[in-house]
Design an enzyme around this catalytic site. Structure first.
Site, PDB file in Angstrom:
ATOM      1  N   LEU A 122       0.856  -1.182   0.000  1.00 34.55           N
ATOM      2  CA  LEU A 122       0.000   0.000   0.000  1.00 34.55           C
ATOM      3  C   LEU A 122       0.900   1.242   0.000  1.00 34.55           C
ATOM      4  CD1 LEU A 122      -3.107   0.468   0.059  1.00 34.55           C
ATOM      5  CD2 LEU A 122      -2.819   1.014   2.476  1.00 34.55           C
ATOM      6  N   HIS A 123       1.313   1.631  -1.181  1.00 40.14           N
ATOM      7  CA  HIS A 123       2.385   2.625  -1.335  1.00 40.14           C
ATOM      8  C   HIS A 123       2.065   3.994  -0.725  1.00 40.14           C
ATOM      9  CE1 HIS A 123       4.221  -0.104  -4.285  1.00 40.14           C
ATOM     10  NE2 HIS A 123       3.055  -0.154  -4.895  1.00 40.14           N
TER      11      HIS A 123
END
Length: 309
Positions: A237-238
Site C-alpha cells: 500500500l504505497h
C-alpha cells in the site's frame, strides 16, 4: 501542532487510502486535494478523489483537477494495476456528493499557499507541483516540504529502474528535486514494507463499517492485480506511507542523500539515482525513506478508517 497539508494525487487504490489517512488523522489538516493524470486519466482520477471524500463524509475539502498530460511526454496510465476506472472493485452508482472545484488544481494550489505555509504530499506524477514551481516561485516558497511517494533506491515497477510515478513524468520530478524546496522521497524500497497481509485485511473487516468494507474490497482488487503482474502474495500500500511520514516522521525512517532524476537514458528514464554511499561527492539534497515501522503504520491507517465511521 497540526500540520497544514495539500494532497496531490492520482487515485488509484493506494491514493484512495492516502486520502482517508490525511482526512482522518488529527496530526494533519487536509486543505485541498488536487489531481493529476497517472494511474488513470485525470478526469477518472478526479472522479475517484470525489468518490473517496464522499464515502468518508467529508465535504469541506476542495477537489481540483490538474494536469492531464506530463510536461514533455505522452501519458502512460496504470490501468493494468488499477483497472478501467482507476479504482476498480466496488461499483459506485451516480455522481459523488463532493463537487468538483470550479478552479484548476494550479489555482487552488496558489490560493491555499497564499494563505500560509503548507506541506505538499504528492502520490502521483509531479506535474502539478513542477508547474507551480516554474510559474509561481513566490507562492511556492510557502511550501514547507514536498513529500513524494515515488522513485526507489532499488528496482522499479514499470521499468527495470523506474517506479511508475517517476516514469510518468521524469522531467517534472527533475524540476521539483532541483528546486531547492525541502524534499522527501518515499520509494518502493520502503513502501514494499507496507504489505496488505491477510491479518491487515482482517483488521479492516473487523471495523465493520461500510467504509471499512469498501477499503477491504479496494485492497482485495489491488491484491489480485499485484499477484498477477508481480507475483506478490500481498500488495504494498504505497501512497499512505508518504502521508504517514508527515503525520509522524518516526514511522518512516529517512537518511540524507543526493538524489537526481534520470530524464535522458534510453533504458533508464525515470530512474531515481540515490547516492546512499557518497560515491559522487555531491551534497545531500533530499531525505530518502529507508525503513518503516509497520505496526505503527497500520495502527494509523486502520485507526483512520475506524475514526471515519
Amino acid at each position: 501542532m497540526v500540520i497544514p497539508l495539500i494532497l496531490d494525487c492520482d487515485p488509484g487504490h493506494d491514493d484512495a487510502m492516502a486520502i482517508l489517512l490525511a482526512v482522518a488523522d488529527p496530526a494533519v489538516d487536509l486543505l485541498a486535494v488536487t489531481t493529476v493524470a497517472g494511474n488513470q486519466t485525470v478526469d477518472k482520477c478526479t472522479l475517484n478523489a470525489r468518490r473517496v471524500l464522499s464515502l468518508a463524509g467529508v465535504s469541506s475539502v476542495p477537489v481540483a483537477q490538474g494536469a492531464a498530460v506530463p510536461l514533455a511526454r505522452p501519458l502512460r496510465i496504470a490501468d493494468d494495476v488499477h483497472g478501467g476506472t482507476g479504482l476498480d472493485g466496488p461499483v459506485f452508482a451516480g455522481e459523488p456528493a463532493v463537487p468538483l472545484s470550479a478552479y484548476s488544481a494550479h489555482d487552488v494550489l496558489v490560493d491555499v499557499l497564499r494563505t500560509g505555509p503548507a506541506t505538499v504530499v504528492a502520490t502521483g506524477a509531479l506535474t502539478n507541483v513542477a508547474r507551480l514551481l516554474i510559474d509561481e516561485p513566490d507562492v511556492a516558497s510557502n511550501i514547507t516540504e514536498i513529500v513524494w511517494m515515488g522513485g526507489s533506491t532499488e528496482r522499479g515497477n514499470i521499468a527495470p529502474l523506474a517506479e511508475a510515478n517517476a516514469y510518468v513524468d521524469p522531467e517534472a520530478a527533475d524540476v521539483v528535486v532541483r528546486s531547492g524546496v525541502p524534499f522527501t522521497m518515499c520509494g518502493l524500497n520502503v513502501t514494499h514494507q507496507a504489505l496488505v497481509t491477510e491479518e491487515v485485511l482482517a483488521r479492516f473487516e473487523r471495523i465493520g463499517t461500510p467504509l471499512a468494507r469498501v477499503c477491504a474490497e479496494w485492497m482485495t482488487f489491488f491484491a489480485s492485480t499485484y499477484r498477477e503482474l508481480f507475483g506478490f502474495a500481498a500488495p504494498p500500500l504505497h501512497d499512505p506511507v508518504a502521508v504517514a511520514r508527515v503525520i509522524d516522521p518516526a514511522v518512516v525512517g529517512c537518511v540524507d542523500a543526493n538524489l537526481v532524476i534520470e530524464t535522458r537514458g534510453e533504458w533508464t528514464a525515470g530512474a531515481t539515482v540515490v547516492d546512499l554511499d557518497g560515491y559522487t561527492g555531491r551534497p545531500p539534497n533530499a531525505k530518502v525513506a529507508v525503513s518503516l515501522d509497520q505496526q505503527a503504520f497500520w495502527d494509523r491507517m486502520v485507526g483512520a478508517v475506524a475514526a471515519l465511521g
